[in-house]
Design a protein around this motif. Structure first.
Motif, PDB file in Angstrom:
ATOM      1  N   GLU A 153       0.820  -1.145  -0.020  1.00  0.00           N
ATOM      2  CA  GLU A 153      -0.153   0.030  -0.159  1.00  0.00           C
ATOM      3  C   GLU A 153       0.894   1.483   0.174  1.00  0.00           C
ATOM      4  O   GLU A 153       0.687   2.244  -0.699  1.00  0.00           O
ATOM      5  CB  GLU A 153      -1.078  -0.109   1.296  1.00  0.00           C
ATOM      6  CG  GLU A 153      -2.059  -1.140   1.138  1.00  0.00           C
ATOM      7  CD  GLU A 153      -2.694  -1.344   2.596  1.00  0.00           C
ATOM      8  OE1 GLU A 153      -2.104  -0.651   3.416  1.00  0.00           O
ATOM      9  OE2 GLU A 153      -3.562  -2.285   2.622  1.00  0.00           O
ATOM     10  N   LEU A 154       2.212   1.464   0.692  1.00  0.00           N
ATOM     11  CA  LEU A 154       2.892   2.622   0.895  1.00  0.00           C
ATOM     12  C   LEU A 154       3.495   2.570  -0.578  1.00  0.00           C
ATOM     13  O   LEU A 154       3.639   3.789  -1.110  1.00  0.00           O
ATOM     14  CB  LEU A 154       3.953   2.393   1.842  1.00  0.00           C
ATOM     15  CG  LEU A 154       4.832   3.303   2.024  1.00  0.00           C
ATOM     16  CD1 LEU A 154       4.133   4.933   2.127  1.00  0.00           C
ATOM     17  CD2 LEU A 154       5.888   3.188   3.234  1.00  0.00           C
ATOM     18  N   VAL A 155       3.920   1.504  -1.281  1.00  0.00           N
ATOM     19  CA  VAL A 155       4.617   1.718  -2.390  1.00  0.00           C
ATOM     20  C   VAL A 155       3.673   2.213  -3.447  1.00  0.00           C
ATOM     21  O   VAL A 155       3.962   3.234  -4.450  1.00  0.00           O
ATOM     22  CB  VAL A 155       5.087   0.259  -3.046  1.00  0.00           C
ATOM     23  CG1 VAL A 155       5.493   0.378  -4.547  1.00  0.00           C
ATOM     24  CG2 VAL A 155       6.038  -0.328  -2.227  1.00  0.00           C
ATOM     25  N   ALA A 156       2.264   1.881  -3.540  1.00  0.00           N
ATOM     26  CA  ALA A 156       1.306   2.446  -4.316  1.00  0.00           C
ATOM     27  C   ALA A 156       1.133   3.886  -3.997  1.00  0.00           C
ATOM     28  O   ALA A 156       0.951   4.842  -4.961  1.00  0.00           O
ATOM     29  CB  ALA A 156       0.016   1.682  -4.130  1.00  0.00           C
ATOM     30  N   GLU A 157       0.912   4.204  -2.791  1.00  0.00           N
ATOM     31  CA  GLU A 157       0.862   5.625  -2.408  1.00  0.00           C
ATOM     32  C   GLU A 157       2.143   6.854  -2.832  1.00  0.00           C
ATOM     33  O   GLU A 157       1.782   7.558  -3.107  1.00  0.00           O
ATOM     34  CB  GLU A 157       0.413   5.849  -0.825  1.00  0.00           C
ATOM     35  CG  GLU A 157       0.266   7.228  -0.088  1.00  0.00           C
ATOM     36  CD  GLU A 157      -1.052   7.838  -0.937  1.00  0.00           C
ATOM     37  OE1 GLU A 157      -1.114   9.173  -0.576  1.00  0.00           O
ATOM     38  OE2 GLU A 157      -1.782   7.192  -1.830  1.00  0.00           O
ATOM     39  N   ALA A 158       3.287   6.126  -2.628  1.00  0.00           N
ATOM     40  CA  ALA A 158       4.328   6.793  -2.919  1.00  0.00           C
ATOM     41  C   ALA A 158       4.489   7.086  -4.243  1.00  0.00           C
ATOM     42  O   ALA A 158       4.876   8.270  -4.869  1.00  0.00           O
ATOM     43  CB  ALA A 158       5.636   6.012  -2.706  1.00  0.00           C
ATOM     44  N   ARG A 159       4.068   6.103  -5.255  1.00  0.00           N
ATOM     45  CA  ARG A 159       4.097   6.377  -6.823  1.00  0.00           C
ATOM     46  C   ARG A 159       2.866   7.201  -7.095  1.00  0.00           C
ATOM     47  O   ARG A 159       2.944   8.076  -7.716  1.00  0.00           O
ATOM     48  CB  ARG A 159       3.717   4.879  -7.251  1.00  0.00           C
ATOM     49  CG  ARG A 159       4.898   4.104  -7.287  1.00  0.00           C
ATOM     50  CD  ARG A 159       4.967   2.704  -7.793  1.00  0.00           C
ATOM     51  NE  ARG A 159       6.051   1.996  -8.050  1.00  0.00           N
ATOM     52  CZ  ARG A 159       6.351   0.637  -8.082  1.00  0.00           C
ATOM     53  NH1 ARG A 159       5.051  -0.177  -7.901  1.00  0.00           N
ATOM     54  NH2 ARG A 159       7.207   0.093  -8.087  1.00  0.00           N
ATOM     55  N   ARG A 160       1.819   7.151  -6.351  1.00  0.00           N
ATOM     56  CA  ARG A 160       0.562   8.174  -6.835  1.00  0.00           C
ATOM     57  C   ARG A 160       0.848   9.687  -6.547  1.00  0.00           C
ATOM     58  O   ARG A 160       0.637  10.476  -7.333  1.00  0.00           O
ATOM     59  CB  ARG A 160      -0.419   7.657  -5.685  1.00  0.00           C
ATOM     60  CG  ARG A 160      -1.913   8.395  -6.248  1.00  0.00           C
ATOM     61  CD  ARG A 160      -2.848   8.244  -5.017  1.00  0.00           C
ATOM     62  NE  ARG A 160      -2.761   8.736  -3.913  1.00  0.00           N
ATOM     63  CZ  ARG A 160      -3.113  10.083  -3.571  1.00  0.00           C
ATOM     64  NH1 ARG A 160      -3.568  10.937  -4.635  1.00  0.00           N
ATOM     65  NH2 ARG A 160      -2.818  10.653  -2.378  1.00  0.00           N
ATOM     66  N   VAL A 161       1.839  10.011  -5.196  1.00  0.00           N
ATOM     67  CA  VAL A 161       1.953  11.353  -5.149  1.00  0.00           C
ATOM     68  C   VAL A 161       3.508  11.627  -5.570  1.00  0.00           C
ATOM     69  O   VAL A 161       3.770  12.811  -5.589  1.00  0.00           O
ATOM     70  CB  VAL A 161       1.998  11.682  -3.596  1.00  0.00           C
ATOM     71  CG1 VAL A 161       0.644  10.956  -3.028  1.00  0.00           C
ATOM     72  CG2 VAL A 161       3.023  10.741  -2.800  1.00  0.00           C
ATOM     73  N   GLY A 162       4.026  10.762  -6.279  1.00  0.00           N
ATOM     74  CA  GLY A 162       5.311  11.209  -6.933  1.00  0.00           C
ATOM     75  C   GLY A 162       6.343  11.360  -5.958  1.00  0.00           C
ATOM     76  O   GLY A 162       6.910  12.368  -5.864  1.00  0.00           O
ATOM     77  N   ALA A 163       6.489  10.745  -4.603  1.00  0.00           N
ATOM     78  CA  ALA A 163       7.415  11.163  -3.796  1.00  0.00           C
ATOM     79  C   ALA A 163       8.705  10.750  -4.119  1.00  0.00           C
ATOM     80  O   ALA A 163       9.255   9.822  -4.538  1.00  0.00           O
ATOM     81  CB  ALA A 163       6.975  10.109  -2.418  1.00  0.00           C
TER      82      ALA A 163
END
Length: 394
Positions: free
Chosen positions: A81-91
């Motif tokens: 889930e964190l990997v997906a969120e990091a990609r979503r926000v362009g971290a």
């Protein structure tokens, strides 16, 4: 006399900022490293805390979002889930805020974002010293609220939910580049969690000292860590709120946690750590609590195996150590550790945390594999000996 020789490998940690109010340095540290899209990673409790507002404000315009899905023992789905969120926000950076769970969640997510394969089923941190030339890195800044000290290592644990067996990832690039130790961020940490992670720090220091890989740097750090913990951990819990005296005791404990583990990528963990890695996810026991339960029993075992390595531990506890006859001092160190743990309201037996007596041998085989890989004991360890330690801890 043998000639002194060895190697000491440093991590990629660049900066440790410590003291009351140092949360405000987060924005500066992000800016210095060119980060513009920082994702704060924490758990649900801190995700609803006013302390999170302090961290968000300190990050300033660099903040890209907040992920509050980190949970105990780092189940693999939370990493996904964190990997997906990091990609979503362009971290381009992640800021872990909390204890070992968000810190290790960040490490495992960073590993995947850098192209690593998910879900190692073993705990083998030897890769932490293996360089990967020219590979991508994810900036990690850690802001811990416990004394687990996960922020100071380039390896992180993750649990396979289907088996409840803990594995892990390790790589030099997973080391947090900046650690911010602000005791004001720890005021909402429950007393049991603060105390038990303090025992985890004690576990780091002790097991680093009697590791076959111990050396003068790690011995020196361990001695000071033990002394600081025995002096400051109890007083750090004896006042309430953000009292100045309490915060001073707490920052000393934070420094002790740093010293306790700073050389552990060199020494690696011992039997107590291996037991904790498997007791924790199997029966949902926090790792700090596993140290409260297992450490004195493992110390007694090690006093029979390698009493001569207890010198730094004895110095930290203030125990007289005779190098020509070390066993009695080593056993006294184990007793001192047990008495120290007994001063806090923490579980000290496996039965206290709901582990079924008939099931304790289930983890022995996995623990034995980890102990053999780490090779820190200096003697063959048998399945029967591990079961005996678990029986004693019951």
């Amino acid at each position: 006399m043998n000639k002194t020789a060895g190697e000491y490998h440093f991590t990629r940690l660049e900066t440790v900022v410590f003291g009351v109010g140092k949360t405000e340095s987060l924005g500066r540290e992000l800016a210095r490293r060119g980060a513009k899209r920082a994702l704060i990673v924490t758990g649900k409790t801190l995700g609803h805390s006013k302390l999170l507002d302090k961290v968000k404000n300190a990050a300033g315009p660099a903040i890209a979002g907040v992920f509050t899905g980190a949970t105990q023992h780092v189940p693999s789905h939370t990493v996904t889930e964190l990997v997906a969120e990091a990609r979503r926000v362009g971290a381009d950076a992640m800021v872990s805020f909390g204890g070992g769970s968000p810190i290790d969640t960040v490490k495992n997510a960073a590993w995947q974002l850098m192209g690593g394969r998910a879900g190692s089923r073993i705990v083998d941190f030897s890769a932490a010293a293996t360089e990967t030339a020219g590979a991508r890195e994810i900036l990690h800044i850690a802001m811990p609220t416990t004394l687990s000290a996960a922020e100071f290592t380039p390896g992180g644990g993750v649990t396979d939910e289907s088996t409840r067996v803990k594995g892990g990832v390790a790589d030099p690039r997973l080391q947090a580049r900046v650690v911010i130790l602000d005791p004001a961020l720890t005021v909402e940490t429950p007393a049991w969690l603060w105390a038990s992670t303090g025992m985890r720090a004690l576990d780091h220091a002790v097991e680093g000292s009697y590791s076959t890989r111990h050396q003068i740097v790690t011995d020196t750090l361990a001695t000071r860590a033990i002394a600081l913990l025995t002096e400051h951990l109890l007083p750090s819990l004896q006042t309430h709120g953000d009292n100045e005296n309490e915060l001073e005791h707490r920052v000393q404990c934070q420094l002790a946690a740093w010293l306790s583990i700073f050389g552990m990528s060199n020494t690696r963990g011992g039997i107590s750590h291996a037991l904790g890695h498997q007791i924790g996810p199997m029966w949902n026991v926090p790792h700090g609590v596993t140290s409260c339960i297992t450490l004195p029993h493992v110390m007694r075992f090690m006093a029979e195996v390698a009493a001569e390595r207890f010198g730094p531990i004895a110095e930290g506890f203030g125990v007289r150590f005779d190098a020509h006859s070390p066993r009695s001092a080593a056993m006294e160190c184990a007793d001192r550790a047990a008495k120290f743990i007994g001063k806090f309201e923490v579980p000290t037996r496996l039965r206290d945390v709901g582990v079924p007596r008939e099931e304790i041998s289930r983890i022995a085989g996995t623990v034995l594999e980890e102990v053999k890989r780490a090779n820190t004991v200096g003697a063959d360890v048998t399945l029967e000996q591990l079961i005996a330690i678990l029986d004693a801890a019951y």
